[in-house]
Design a protein around this motif. Structure first.
Motif: not given
Ligand code: DC
Length: 225
Positions: A197-225
């Motif tokens: 798993a990728v650990v994301i500590d959201s204590s000092s992250m904005s909500f949008d940054a958390v969402v973007a980080a997860i969507c980026d991961l999904a995009g990478e996995r979809k592209a097979g990286r």
């Protein structure tokens, strides 16, 4: 594709899951709502919270259904035909649900339902054991966490907005710490970080940054990286 989002209560899993699902065009499965629904039925029917066999039988026989929220409201939840959308968010359920979810009989029945639902399409699935036990082959696994105080602050704000549940910071913090201890120390599928798993500590992250980080991961996995 399954995007698994695990983590302790109040880490922001529900709102992040919803936003990620909307961006990716996936459906969303809130597995905590399923454990809460069993707790609600146990309290209504007078089933003892330590009676694993009776609670397991309930989880095997009473279907839990979801329906889209009205006017952008929370997703609707039903058990055995009764709507429990609001009733499963009370402080009483907060206090009872960890005991219910610790029973292997309950977990086996609900995990079966979760796999059946998740296999039907692309899902963002949030819970405690999604990446470790329910969907160990999930393409994306995120462990979303935040400090205890930050999680308590967010849970109070959420309860205020919903108009249900405790809004007393100290009480909410104590409940979060108590539930973390039970969820992490139980024998059946304890809350823990999956090896991959990728650990994301959201204590000092904005909500949008958390969402973007997860969507980026999904995009990478979809592209097979
Ligand atoms: O995420 P939540 O607060 O709605 O979860 C309610 C309870 O259910 C929580 O105490 C832990 C438990 N749970 C679990 O054991 N496994 C899951 N996959 C989801 C929730």
């Amino acid at each position: 594709m399954i995007v698994a989002i695990d983590g302790p209560s109040g880490a922001g899993k529900s709102s992040a899951s919803k936003a990620v699902a909307a961006q990716l065009g996936f459906a969303c499965l809130d597995t905590g709502a399923m454990y809460r629904s069993i707790a609600w039925r146990a309290l209504r029917d007078g089933i003892a919270l330590d009676d694993g066999d009776a609670l397991g039988a309930l989880a095997r026989t009473e279907p839990i259904d979801f329906a889209p929220g009205e006017d952008g409201g929370p997703q609707r939840v039903f058990i055995g035909g009764d709507e429990v959308t609001r009733a499963i968010r009370t402080a009483q359920i907060d206090r009872s649900v960890s005991a219910v979810s610790a029973h292997p009989q309950v977990r086996a029945a609900l995990v079966d339902q979760q796999r059946r639902i998740g296999r039907a399409g692309d899902y963002v699935v949030e819970g405690r054991d999604i990446g470790t036990a329910v969907f160990p082959d999930a393409q994306v696994k995120v462990f979303l966490t935040a400090s205890n105080e930050e999680r308590a602050r967010r849970r109070v704000a959420q309860n205020e907005a919903r108009g249900v549940g405790s809004t007393d910071f100290k009480a909410v913090l104590a409940d979060i710490e108590r539930r973390d201890a039970i969820d992490s120390s139980r024998e059946a599928s304890p809350l823990k970080v999956a090896d991959d798993a990728v650990v994301i500590d959201s204590s000092s992250m904005s909500f949008d940054a958390v969402v973007a980080a997860i969507c980026d991961l999904a995009g990478e996995r979809k592209a097979g990286r």
